[in-house]
Enzyme design. Structure first.
Site, short mmCIF file in Angstrom:
data_model
loop_
_atom_site.label_atom_id
_atom_site.label_comp_id
_atom_site.label_asym_id
_atom_site.label_seq_id
_atom_site.Cartn_x
_atom_site.Cartn_y
_atom_site.Cartn_z
NE ARG A 131 -24.47 -3.49 17.64
CZ ARG A 131 -24.94 -3.80 18.85
NH1 ARG A 131 -24.13 -3.81 19.90
NH2 ARG A 131 -26.19 -4.12 19.02
CB CYS B 132 -28.95 -3.82 15.40
SG CYS B 132 -28.08 -2.83 16.66
CB CYS C 179 -32.73 1.86 12.94
SG CYS C 179 -32.47 0.69 11.60
CB CYS D 201 -0.90 0.03 1.23
SG CYS D 201 -1.68 -1.55 1.66
CB CYS E 149 0.42 3.19 -4.56
SG CYS E 149 0.72 2.08 -5.94
CG HIS E 150 -2.06 4.87 -1.07
ND1 HIS E 150 -2.93 5.74 -1.67
CD2 HIS E 150 -2.53 3.63 -1.34
CE1 HIS E 150 -3.90 5.05 -2.28
NE2 HIS E 150 -3.67 3.77 -2.10
CB CYS F 178 -6.52 -0.59 -3.10
SG CYS F 178 -6.44 1.11 -3.71
CB CYS G 292 -33.64 1.12 19.47
SG CYS G 292 -34.58 -0.32 20.03
CG HIS G 293 -30.03 3.18 17.59
ND1 HIS G 293 -29.12 3.06 18.61
CD2 HIS G 293 -30.11 1.96 16.99
CE1 HIS G 293 -28.65 1.82 18.63
NE2 HIS G 293 -29.24 1.12 17.66
#
Ligand code: HEC
Ligand code: HEC
Length: 243
Positions: A200, A204, A159, A60, A63-64, A96, A162-163
């Protein structure tokens, strides 16, 4: 279990709150630990990610340059690539890996991809989220927003129920946050390891007995874009530390 959950949620008043960073919902001890690399196991993945960044002939880094060149990148993802695909940070790195490194993909939720994603995201730690949502991103955002508002699963909860409506309240030992993705990949004590945002989200979905979509699926990618837009102006917390 269903009765218990509904009892827990039923009497809670719906209050329109402004969206707050996830870290504000953590216990003081966990929050302090998240800020302290020497006590945060997620940093092992960051270190490993930085090692992978430098490894090999077509690294990586070749190139970067130094990984610090990735500063600010995580605040702009998910983003629409030149071919029209919506890519989150994991997807961009995999691209990439395949197209520029000419190697086999790491695979979603592999330790290598989690490590690289954590190392890249960490370069934006504390910086404000600002995903572009105009142009080609607009339709994806709308899709993610619709998903967010849709009642799902046997418990028939969106969602937001709850959130948004119950943020700040307790559920099964957790304090419900505004459900932002800014802390991911995160080290979760329950996982005893690092995990992606999509992992995650699957938790939920399972929590309301709804369909769990695959890691990297269009459903979770568009949702991730909506969550990133909800989090605009909020700091990147990755690598997060969670219960
Ligand atoms: C052969 C050169 C090359 C290699 C090797 C390479 N990349 Fe890239 N990378 C690019 C180019 C060129 C772009 C810009 C592509 C674009 O914008 O369409 C890019 C873009 C990215 C971006 C998005 C940056 C942004 O500002 O949106 C990330 C993140 C990234 N690379 C990570 C990696 C990682 C991690 C590795 C190692 C696994 C890697 N790259 C290896 C050439 C490379
Ligand atoms: C039954 C209530 C409930 C529903 C419905 C629900 N979640 Fe969650 N969610 C939780 C709890 C509890 C946690 C763990 C505590 C926290 O971080 O909010 C959590 C955690 C999260 C997190 C991690 C936040 C962080 O910083 O670690 C995200 C992101 C999230 N939820 C998004 C969603 C999305 C998107 C949906 C809809 C597909 C959804 N949740 C549906 C209860 C719920």
């Amino acid at each position: 279990m269903r009765r218990w959950l509904l009892l827990a949620l039923w009497p809670l008043a719906v209050s329109a709150q402004e969206v707050r960073p996830s870290r504000e919902f953590l216990s003081p001890a966990l929050r302090a630990q998240q800020e302290d690399p020497s006590r945060h196991p997620g940093w092992l993945w960051v270190d490993e990610g930085e090692a992978i960044w430098r490894r090999g002939e077509r690294s990586c880094q070749s190139c970067h340059g130094d990984i610090s060149a990735m500063r600010g990148v995580a605040t702009r993802y998910p983003a629409v690539a030149s071919d029209g695909a919506l890519l989150n940070l994991e997807g961009r790195i995999e691209r990439c890996r395949v197209e520029n490194q000419g190697a086999a993909p790491f695979g979603y939720e592999s330790e290598a991809l989690l490590s690289l994603t954590a190392a890249v995201a960490r370069q934006s730690r504390g910086m404000a989220m600002s995903v572009p949502v105009d142009g080609a991103a607009a339709a994806f955002l709308e899709e993610g927003h619709a998903f967010y508002e849709t009642r799902q699963g046997q418990l028939n909860l969106s969602c937001g129920q709850c959130h948004d409506a119950n943020a700040g309240r307790r559920l099964r030992g957790d304090v419900i946050s505004h459900g932002l993705g800014t802390g991911y990949p995160a080290y979760r004590l329950e996982w005893n390891g690092m995990g992606s945002l999509h992992r995650r989200l699957r938790a939920c979905s399972l929590g309301v007995r709804a369909t769990q979509f695959p890691l990297g699926s269009r459903e979770y990618l568009t949702l991730e874009l909506y969550l990133a837009h909800r989090a605009r102006g909020m700091p990147v917390e990755a690598p997060g530390l969670r219960r």
